[in-house]
Each structure stands twice: as structure tokens, then as C-alpha cells.
Design a protein around this motif. Structure first.
Motif, PDB file in Angstrom:
ATOM      1  N   PHE A  25      -1.307   9.504   5.972  1.00 52.76           N
ATOM      2  CA  PHE A  25      -0.198   8.559   5.721  1.00 52.76           C
ATOM      3  C   PHE A  25      -0.802   7.384   4.791  1.00 52.76           C
ATOM      4  O   PHE A  25      -0.108   6.839   3.869  1.00 52.76           O
ATOM      5  CB  PHE A  25       0.477   7.884   7.049  1.00 52.76           C
ATOM      6  N   ARG A  26      -1.900   6.875   5.079  1.00 51.28           N
ATOM      7  CA  ARG A  26      -2.556   5.822   4.159  1.00 51.28           C
ATOM      8  C   ARG A  26      -2.849   6.263   2.829  1.00 51.28           C
ATOM      9  O   ARG A  26      -2.324   5.705   1.724  1.00 51.28           O
ATOM     10  CB  ARG A  26      -3.689   5.293   4.928  1.00 51.28           C
ATOM     11  N   GLU A  27      -3.572   7.462   2.772  1.00 50.60           N
ATOM     12  CA  GLU A  27      -3.840   7.823   1.525  1.00 50.60           C
ATOM     13  C   GLU A  27      -2.575   8.165   0.716  1.00 50.60           C
ATOM     14  O   GLU A  27      -2.307   7.911  -0.757  1.00 50.60           O
ATOM     15  CB  GLU A  27      -4.399   9.257   1.421  1.00 50.60           C
ATOM     16  N   PHE A  28      -1.452   8.591   1.303  1.00 45.77           N
ATOM     17  CA  PHE A  28      -0.006   8.844   0.460  1.00 45.77           C
ATOM     18  C   PHE A  28       0.440   7.348   0.050  1.00 45.77           C
ATOM     19  O   PHE A  28       0.715   7.499  -1.014  1.00 45.77           O
ATOM     20  CB  PHE A  28       0.758   9.523   1.362  1.00 45.77           C
ATOM     21  N   LEU A  29       0.557   6.419   0.844  1.00 45.58           N
ATOM     22  CA  LEU A  29       1.111   5.222   0.657  1.00 45.58           C
ATOM     23  C   LEU A  29       0.291   4.491  -0.612  1.00 45.58           C
ATOM     24  O   LEU A  29       0.660   4.057  -1.418  1.00 45.58           O
ATOM     25  CB  LEU A  29       0.944   4.247   1.739  1.00 45.58           C
ATOM     26  N   LEU A  30      -1.083   4.738  -0.447  1.00 38.58           N
ATOM     27  CA  LEU A  30      -2.143   4.302  -1.515  1.00 38.58           C
ATOM     28  C   LEU A  30      -1.708   4.836  -2.973  1.00 38.58           C
ATOM     29  O   LEU A  30      -1.462   4.347  -3.907  1.00 38.58           O
ATOM     30  CB  LEU A  30      -3.431   4.436  -1.183  1.00 38.58           C
TER      31      LEU A  30
END
Length: 776
Positions: free
Chosen positions: A733-738
Motif C-alpha cells: 500500500f505504501r509503495e502504491f501511494l508513493l
């Protein structure tokens, strides 16, 4: 007396010069048998302009200018040649050639009329200073009969024109640097045989090798069309076709009588010669490298520079430098491929070495070692050049054919394996058919036996049917009752669904408005996807004012007290995830929203950590109320385990600060392409299962323009899906938001929704999902 002596000396000197010139030509004619083809290299004299009387052998040309008839315009004095003029050459003919017929062979860049002893011997083209009337013609050494007179002293005069020579040299420079002619005398019969032999040889060499190269190029081009995976075939085909066109242009250059067209053929040949090594290097890179090396742009740059400087006199040297660099790179590629043991690299390297050896061999032997000139004739040099070129094309074709053969062999083996498997399948199928046939016979016997048994049982079945009829009637009565109940349940379900949908509208009215958030933030989004009709996740927003002491002073007791207070506008945004989902979760959202209104809007508590602390106290207190017992006393419920996870931010745009506190939920923010994770407290709101005292930490961030903040529940990261049916997980989820943080916020919302739906696919939604984001 002195004047007469000077005149006599001048006459003696002039006679001596004329005698030496005649002796030079006479010597050439006397060597006719030893050296059949001789260039007329005597002292030609020239006069610009046009006068038919200049053909007369008796005309006095003593004051004419000595000039090389080749007319090299680079070194010619300005105004020496202005489009038309006459050349004269005095011949002293030996006794054995007087009255004989010899062959005159001319090579020229204009039009000419040849006069021998005042008589027109031959005309090449149409001589004129008017470009529309002039017809240039280059005979390329076609032998013309020249009947020598019986006198010892004879005069060869040539009326010559090239009306646009100066214009062509001005704009095309090196491509039009000569405008004149050169001539040869030779025996007639031998000249005809030599010209025919040369033209047949040129046709065989240039046209023949062009045809071979075209065939090879088209063959590999078609192979590429049908098998595009091997792109080396394409670049080899382009290099080969390029080379074939170059050879054919060279052939036309020697057989095109239209003089000016030769210039454009030379320019085209020069340009194609630049691209041939580039295509060949691309072929080697495709063959032996996974990708083209970065330094390969050097060769492209040298090629472009060659095109840009092609009209300068020294461009030929730069072309040789370009070709030399490409040849060295080709050798390097071949050697590295051999060292790395690439398949077929030895074959390619052998062809390149053959090119390096055979092409310059003839030139070196002919011009460096003059004694070998007879052995290394022009034909021998051409044959050696062809051998060098064909060594490359031949070895490359052998390599590609070998590679194609290996591919075909592999396919053939695969086809044989498929055929073997097919035969095995057919044998197995036949075996199955035999087994089925045997089983069919057994089944027929069993059917007969079973039929007999069924006939015996049919009577029993009839009796049982009567009993079943009675049972069916009872079932039908029960079915009617069930249909009535089903209708009643449908009506009840509709009432419940309508109530829940109405509860959704009530929940939406009580909770925060998405438009209010979008109006108060320059760039933001809210993505809320309930699992059921109503949601256990909710967002809450308000705008309020914060008191700030702007001036301080001391009272009589020395205590510092504010003397002026200013009010600054602040924004408070909350993302909350209540226990459960559906109707129970919705009730928690309503309670949470109401308590937040009391704490913030009524109680003026604005710091996120204080809001969480007060909200936790009130939730526990409200969930403990359980009504009155039989004695009229308030009864307590069991220990509270319900509550909510929450993240709160307070944005003070006046001071450019953002304050954050979280109950289990973190805050993500992105600055300069880096995502930072600010963790919340480990304690939730509500829930009395914790023995330690709950603490909610406050985090302060100095915000900058362009910072992006994300608040969310755990519904997205806990969703099951993907190819293996696993959770999405917080790291992903963090990688996708970044990865999407650079996009406008509304486009981010669309990407989030698409990512969630694609991940979930056919899986049912695990939990309510809430994701919010805003940009400073």
C-alpha cells in the motif's frame, strides 16, 4: 644590331621549345608498340573564347596560354575558363605512323569538337555557351578513328565547352572540381577490344555482385518478415541492399554519358557509403549484445558529420576516418564475441578479417610497389575488392543460414516429439476403445440381469408409489406454507433493506461532507467504499480558530502573562475505523461523530492528542451505560472491547505547521519523492483490555508547499485478492501511494479505486475502506 640578335635568340629558343614538345609527343608515338595506350600529355596551349579560324593548323598560337586540359577548377586562375575555349597540341608524327588510322579515346566533362589539321575528325555532344543548346557527352573512352596526315608536323585542335562548370563548382565544390578532358591515342583494333573487355568486365563485376547482394538482401529481409524475432536479419539485409545499390551506382558512373548526372550519382554513392558500416555495426550489436553500447553514438555522429562536410574538398579523408573507425569497432565486436564463445562468432570475425586483408591488398601492391603494377592491374584490384566484400557477406550469410538451420532442426525435433506423442495417444485411445468394448459386453449382461431384477421389483415399486403419492401431497401442503413464509420474509427483508438504506442517508447527513473537505483543501480526495450499505469507517472535518499569544508581559508578581491574543484559522481532519461494519459499525460512527462535535466544536479542544484522550474517555463512559436494574439502580455492562482506530491532523496554515496524533492508525506523507511513515499510538479509542495507561503522542511537522498527506483505515491493506488470494499488505500500500503521489489528487482517487477493484477481482470485500489525501 642588338635588337636583331635578341629576336634571333628568341626565335632559336622558341624553335628549341617547339622541338622539345614535338620530341616528347614523337617519343610517345614511337613507343606505340611497347605502350599501346598513351595519354596526350604534351604542352597543350589554350585560348578562351570561340573562333572557327583557330582550327587552322597555320594559325599562330605562340601567345596562347599553356593549360592542363583537365581544367582542375580548384587551382585554375579566376577567369581563365569561362565556359568555352580552344585547346591545341602540336604533334611531330614519325614516318611509320604518317597516313595511318589510330584510335582517339576521350574522357570529358563537357562537349567537344576534335579537329586534326583543320578538318573536323569527330564531335562529342553539342558545343555551345548556351546551356539550353549545349549537350554534354562523356564517351568514356569509346574509340574514334583518327586518320593522321602524311606530314611530319600536324596540329590537333579541340573546341571545348562546359557552360555551367563554374556554377557547379561554386555550389557543389569537390563534386564538380574538374571540367575538362583527357585523351589517349592507341591502335584501333586493340582499343576496340580493350573497351569491350573492360565493359564486359565492369558489367560482370558491378552488376553481377549487385545482383548477388540484392538476392542476399531480399532473402534475409523476407526471413525477417517471417521470423521478426531475429532482428539481425533486418540490419544485415539493409547493409547488403545498401552495398548493392552503391555498386550499381558505380557501374552507372562508368556508363552514363550525361555528364551532370554523374555528379548526383557520386553524391548518392558517398551518402550510401556512410550508412553501410552503420547498418553492419547495428547487425553485430544485435547479434552479440543484449543492447546497443552507449558509445555506439560516436559512429552515428561521425556519419552525420560526413554528410555535413561532404561538399568540402577534404571530406574524402573524413569518410576514410569514419569507415576506419567502423571497421575497428567491427573487429573489436568480433574478437569480444569469440572470447565470450558466442556461437558463430569465429565465422563473422573471419569475414571481417578477409575484408581488411583483401580490399587494401591490391592498392598497396600497385601503388607502394611499382614493380608489381603488371601483376596487380585494375581488374585484379577489383577482384580482390570483391573477394574482401564477399568474404563478409558470404560469412555472414553462412552464419545466418547456420542459425536458421539450427532453428529448423530444433523445430523438426519438436515436430518429431509431437508426432511421437500423437502416435502414443492414438495407441492409448485404441487401447481404451478395446477396454470399453469389453466393458460394453459385460454391461449388457449386467443390464439383462438388472432388468430382470427390476421387473421383479416393479410390483414393489407400485406399492411404494402409492405411499409416495400420499407423502407428496403432504410435501405440497408444506411447500404452500413455505411459499407463504418466503413471501413474508421477502417483505421483511425489503423493509429491513429500506431501513438500512434510510440509515445510510441519515449516516451521510450526520457525518462529514466530502464537498466541504474538497472546498477547504486546494487539492484533495476522499475514497470511501463501505462493505455493506452503511459503513463502519467515517471521516470528520471542521474548521475552527485557535487562540495564540502574540505579546507577553510580566504582572506585579513577575509572572509572564499574555497581553495580546490572536486567532488563527485551523483545519481538523479525522479518519476513523470503528469496530465492526454494517449497522453496528454505523452506530459507532454516529456516536463518534457526535462526540467529536462536543469535544472540538463545543469544547474547543483542538490538539489531536487531547482530542483522542477525551474521545477515549467518553466512548468508554457511553458504552458502560446499560440501563437500570430491578432496584432502580444503574447497572454496568461487561468490560468494553468496542471502539475505533483513528488518525487526526490539525493544520495551522498561518504557522505552516501540521499536528498529528493517531490511535493505532499512522499518517503517511510524501516530500520530494520520499514517503515517510509517522506511526500512531498502539492504543485504540475505547476498549478496556489494556492494563497500561493509554498515551497518545503528538507529532509536529513543518509543512512545505507540495507535501502530500494520506490518512486511511486498514480496509485497503487487509483486502484479500490478487493471483494467490492473499492480503494486499501495508508495504504494498505504501509503495502504491508513493508511485501515484505525483498525480493530481482526483486522479489518485481513480487510481486507488481501480487498484482496489483489480486486486479484489471476484473476492468479496473484507472490510470497509477509507483513504483520504490532500496536498499542501
Amino acid at each position: 644590331m642588338r635588337k636583331n640578335i635578341g629576336v634571333i635568340l628568341l626565335l632559336i629558343l622558341w624553335g628549341t621549345v617547339q622541338q622539345s614538345i614535338a620530341q616528347q609527343i614523337t617519343q610517345q608515338l614511337r613507343d606505340f608498340k611497347a605502350n599501346p595506350k598513351q595519354e596526350l600529355q604534351g604542352n597543350w596551349v589554350y585560348q578562351k573564347g570561340d573562333d572557327p579560324a583557330w582550327a587552322n593548323p597555320a594559325h599562330d598560337d605562340s601567345k596562347w596560354q599553356r593549360l592542363n586540359p583537365r581544367l582542375w577548377l580548384d587551382s585554375l586562375d579566376k577567369g581563365a575558363f569561362e565556359g568555352i575555349g580552344w585547346f591545341r597540341l602540336h604533334l611531330e608524327v614519325p614516318q611509320d605512323l604518317r597516313g595511318q588510322t589510330v584510335a582517339l579515346q576521350m574522357f570529358q566533362r563537357g562537349a567537344s569538337e576534335v579537329y586534326l589539321n583543320g578538318q573536323l575528325a569527330h564531335q562529342y555532344g553539342v558545343v555551345s555557351t548556351d546551356g539550353s543548346k549545349e549537350k554534354k557527352y562523356n564517351p568514356f573512352g569509346e574509340p574514334v578513328k583518327l586518320s593522321l596526315g602524311k606530314e611530319k608536323h600536324q596540329v590537333l585542335a579541340i573546341r571545348y565547352s562546359s557552360s555551367n562548370a563554374i556554377w557547379l563548382h561554386t555550389y557543389l565544390n569537390r563534386w564538380a572540381r574538374t571540367a575538362g578532358f583527357h585523351a589517349y591515342l592507341a591502335p584501333m583494333d586493340q582499343s576496340i577490344k580493350t573497351v569491350v573487355d573492360n565493359r564486359v568486365f565492369d558489367a560482370l563485376i558491378n552488376v553481377g555482385r549487385s545482383g548477388v547482394l540484392v538476392a542476399l538482401g531480399l532473402l534475409h529481409l523476407f526471413i525477417f518478415f517471417y521470423y521478426p524475432i531475429q532482428r539481425a536479419n533486418l540490419y544485415y539485409a539493409l547493409a547488403t541492399l545498401d552495398l548493392a545499390i552503391t555498386f550499381y551506382i558505380n557501374y552507372l558512373h562508368q556508363h552514363t554519358h550525361a555528364v551532370d548526372n554523374v555528379i548526383w550519382l557520386n553524391i548518392a554513392s558517398y551518402t550510401l557509403t556512410i550508412t553501410i558500416p552503420l547498418f553492419f555495426l547495428k547487425f553485430l550489436y544485435t547479434l552479440f549484445y543484449d543492447k546497443v553500447p552507449r558509445y555506439a553514438t560516436i559512429f552515428m555522429v561521425t556519419g552525420i558529420i560526413n554528410v555535413l562536410v561532404m561538399f568540402f574538398s577534404w571530406s574524402g579523408t573524413f569518410l576514410l576516418l569514419h569507415q576506419g573507425l567502423c571497421v575497428l569497432e567491427a573487429v573489436r565486436c568480433g574478437v569480444m564475441a569469440v572470447r565470450k564463445k558466442r556461437k558463430g562468432a569465429t565465422i563473422i570475425l573471419a569475414g571481417i578479417i578477409g575484408l581488411i586483408i583483401f580490399v587494401p591488398l591490391g592498392f598497396i601492391a600497385r601503388f607502394v610497389f611499382p614493380g608489381l603494377q603488371e601483376l596487380f592491374s585494375a581488374h585484379t584490384i577489383a577482384l580482390l575488392g570483391n573477394l574482401g566484400i564477399m568474404s563478409v557477406t558470404g560469412t555472414v550469410s553462412i552464419y545466418l543460414a547456420r542459425d536458421f538451420a539450427h532453428t529448423s532442426n530444433r523445430l523438426q525435433k519438436k515436430l518429431e516429439e509431437v508426432q511421437d506423442l500423437s502416435e502414443k495417444n492414438l495407441a492409448q485411445e485404441k487401447e481404451k476403445q478395446d477396454i470399453l468394448e469389453q466393458q460394453k459386453d459385460k454391461l449388457e449382461e449386467q443390464v439383462k440381469l438388472r432388468t430382470h431384477e427390476l421387473e421383479e421389483q416393479s410390483e414393489l415399486v407400485r406399492e411404494q408409489n402409492a405411499e409416495l403419492t400420499n407423502i407428496n401431497e403432504e410435501i405440497a401442503a408444506q411447500r404452500d406454507i413455505l411459499q407463504v413464509k418466503t413471501q413474508e420474509l421477502s417483505v421483511a427483508y425489503k423493509h429491513i433493506t429500506d431501513s438500512v438504506q434510510y440509515a445510510q442517508r441519515i449516516q451521510n447527513a450526520i457525518l462529514g461532507s466530502e464537498s466541504e473537505i474538497l472546498d477547504n483543501f486546494a487539492d484533495a480526495f476522499v475514497f470511501l467504499k463501505p462493505k455493506d450499505i452503511v459503513s463502519g469507517d467515517f471521516y470528520w472535518y471542521t474548521t475552527t480558530r485557535k487562540r495564540t499569544a502574540s505579546m507577553l508581559d510580566e504582572d506585579n508578581q513577575g509572572t509572564v502573562v499574555p497581553t495580546a491574543v490572536s486567532l488563527s484559522t485551523i483545519k481538523i481532519l479525522i479518519a476513523a475505523d470503528c469496530t465492526g461494519h454494517g449497522v453496528p459499525g454505523a452506530f459507532m460512527t454516529v456516536m463518534g461523530s457526535n462526540l467529536l462535535d462536543e469535544i472540538v466544536n463545543t469544547g474547543h479542544t483542538t490538539m489531536p492528542d487531547q482530542i483522542l484522550k477525551e474521545l477515549d474517555r467518553r466512548v468508554i463512559k457511553n458504552l458502560h451505560i446499560g440501563g437500570n436494574n430491578s432496584n432502580g439502580q444503574a447497572k454496568r455492562t461487561n468490560r468494553v472491547n468496542d471502539g475505533m482506530d483513528m488518525s487526526i491532523i490539525m493544520l495551522d496554515e498561518t504557522e505552516n505547521k501540521l499536528y498529528f496524533a493517531g490511535a493505532k492508525n499512522p499518517l503517511y506523507f510524501v516530500r520530494n519523492g520520499v514517503l515517510q511513515n509517522i506511526k500512531g499510538s498502539v492504543f485504540p479509542i475505547g476498549s478496556e483490555q489494556y492494563k497500561k495507561k493509554k498515551e497518545f503522542s503528538l507529532h509536529t511537522i513543518d509543512v512545505q508547499k507540495g507535501d502530500i498527506f494520506y490518512m486511511f483505515s486498514d480496509g485497503f491493506q487487509d483486502q484479500f485478492g490478487g493471483p494467490e488470494g492473499k492480503k494486499y499488505m501495508r508495504k504494498n500500500f505504501r509503495e502504491f501511494l508513493l508511485n501515484i503521489s505525483y498525480l493530481p489528487m482526483q486522479e489518485q482517487k481513480q487510481r486507488i479505486e481501480n487498484e482496489f477493484n483489480n486486486w479484489r477481482d471476484t473476492q468479496s470485500q473484507t472490510d470497509d475502506v477509507l483513504v483520504m489525501g490532500f496536498r499542501i
